[in-house]
Scaffold this motif. Structure first.
Motif, short mmCIF file in Angstrom:
data_model
loop_
_atom_site.label_atom_id
_atom_site.label_comp_id
_atom_site.label_asym_id
_atom_site.label_seq_id
_atom_site.Cartn_x
_atom_site.Cartn_y
_atom_site.Cartn_z
N PRO A 64 0.82 -1.31 0.11
CA PRO A 64 0.45 0.05 -0.33
C PRO A 64 1.06 1.59 0.05
N MET A 65 0.79 2.29 -0.69
CA MET A 65 1.46 3.65 -0.87
C MET A 65 0.65 4.72 -0.91
N SER A 70 7.01 7.75 -0.62
CA SER A 70 8.29 7.97 -1.81
C SER A 70 8.94 9.21 -2.21
N SER A 71 9.57 9.52 -2.60
CA SER A 71 9.14 10.83 -3.64
C SER A 71 9.16 10.74 -5.06
N ALA A 72 10.45 9.81 -5.50
CA ALA A 72 10.25 9.18 -6.75
C ALA A 72 9.05 8.54 -6.97
N VAL A 73 8.58 8.33 -6.48
CA VAL A 73 7.25 7.65 -7.03
C VAL A 73 5.79 8.25 -6.51
N ALA A 74 6.35 8.94 -6.11
CA ALA A 74 5.07 10.19 -5.42
C ALA A 74 4.82 11.22 -7.06
N ALA A 75 6.48 11.77 -7.75
CA ALA A 75 6.93 12.77 -8.55
C ALA A 75 5.88 12.08 -9.60
N SER A 154 10.76 7.35 -13.31
CA SER A 154 12.22 7.40 -12.81
C SER A 154 13.47 6.35 -11.89
N ALA A 155 14.90 6.50 -12.64
CA ALA A 155 15.62 5.59 -12.15
C ALA A 155 15.65 5.27 -10.36
N GLU A 156 15.12 6.66 -10.11
CA GLU A 156 15.61 6.30 -8.91
C GLU A 156 13.94 5.83 -7.99
N SER A 157 12.43 5.61 -9.08
CA SER A 157 11.33 5.03 -8.61
C SER A 157 11.85 3.25 -9.29
N GLN A 158 12.60 3.46 -10.26
CA GLN A 158 12.96 2.08 -10.30
C GLN A 158 13.96 1.19 -9.44
N TYR A 160 14.11 1.77 -6.06
CA TYR A 160 13.01 1.91 -4.93
C TYR A 160 11.96 0.45 -5.55
N LEU A 161 11.48 0.39 -6.42
CA LEU A 161 10.54 -0.68 -6.20
C LEU A 161 10.93 -2.02 -6.85
#
Length: 175
Positions: A64-65, A70-75, A154-158, A160-161
């Motif tokens: 759940p999110m 996460s700032s990257a996923v949120a963006a 984004s690379a950061e989301s990748q 994090y996920l």
């Protein structure tokens, strides 16, 4: 007889064997993800399974999110997903990341994944989630389940996920 349910956190380790069968054994990642004594990343969410005679045959890990997770996923969500939703306040957006979706090799093609996914999506709807998303190796598998909107990660989301190398898109289903 089979049953679909969420596991209790104390049972999450029972999915490790199926995880290795479906995704391979990267010992370092498995140790980090499963951890020990409840400290692994798997404990940041829930695990839904289809069991038959006590054996786990199919699973979906559910994280759940919110846009504060996460700032990257949120963006990424604010940029690509929110504009496709009817007027909604970002602070009210609830969604879930579905990962580690797998079925035992000798049980594939029997609809087990669909049973678990339907169970999870119904639970998410009841919990007030507006959408779920996943990072798919093969997007065609999920198209029949209405996971049709693809957006770049984004690379950061990748990171994090835990998206595997080369998987650069998320796929959304609006609930």
């Amino acid at each position: 007889m089979s049953a679909v349910r969420f596991l209790e956190p104390s049972e999450y380790g029972r999915t490790r064997e199926l995880f290795v069968e479906c995704f391979g054994e990267d010992r370092e990642f498995c140790d980090m993800y499963y951890g020990c004594s409840g400290d692994g990343d798997i404990y940041r969410g829930r695990v839904a399974v289809l069991e038959q005679d006590g054996e786990i045959l199919s699973m979906v890990h559910v994280r759940p999110m919110t846009l504060q997770s996460s700032s990257a996923v949120a963006a990424d969500m604010e940029k690509y997903v929110l504009p496709r939703m009817k007027a909604v306040k970002p602070e009210e957006v609830r969604f879930a990341y579905l990962l580690c979706i797998g079925t035992a090799v000798d049980c594939r093609g029997r609809g087990y994944m669909d049973e678990v996914m339907t169970f999870v999506e119904n639970e998410l709807r009841q919990a007030g989630c507006q959408f779920s998303f996943l990072v798919a190796v093969d997007k065609a598998i999920y198209k029949s389940r209405d996971y049709e909107y693809h957006f770049p990660l984004s690379a950061e989301s990748q990171m994090y996920l835990y998206a595997d190398e080369g998987l650069t898109e998320g796929t959304v289903k609006f609930l």
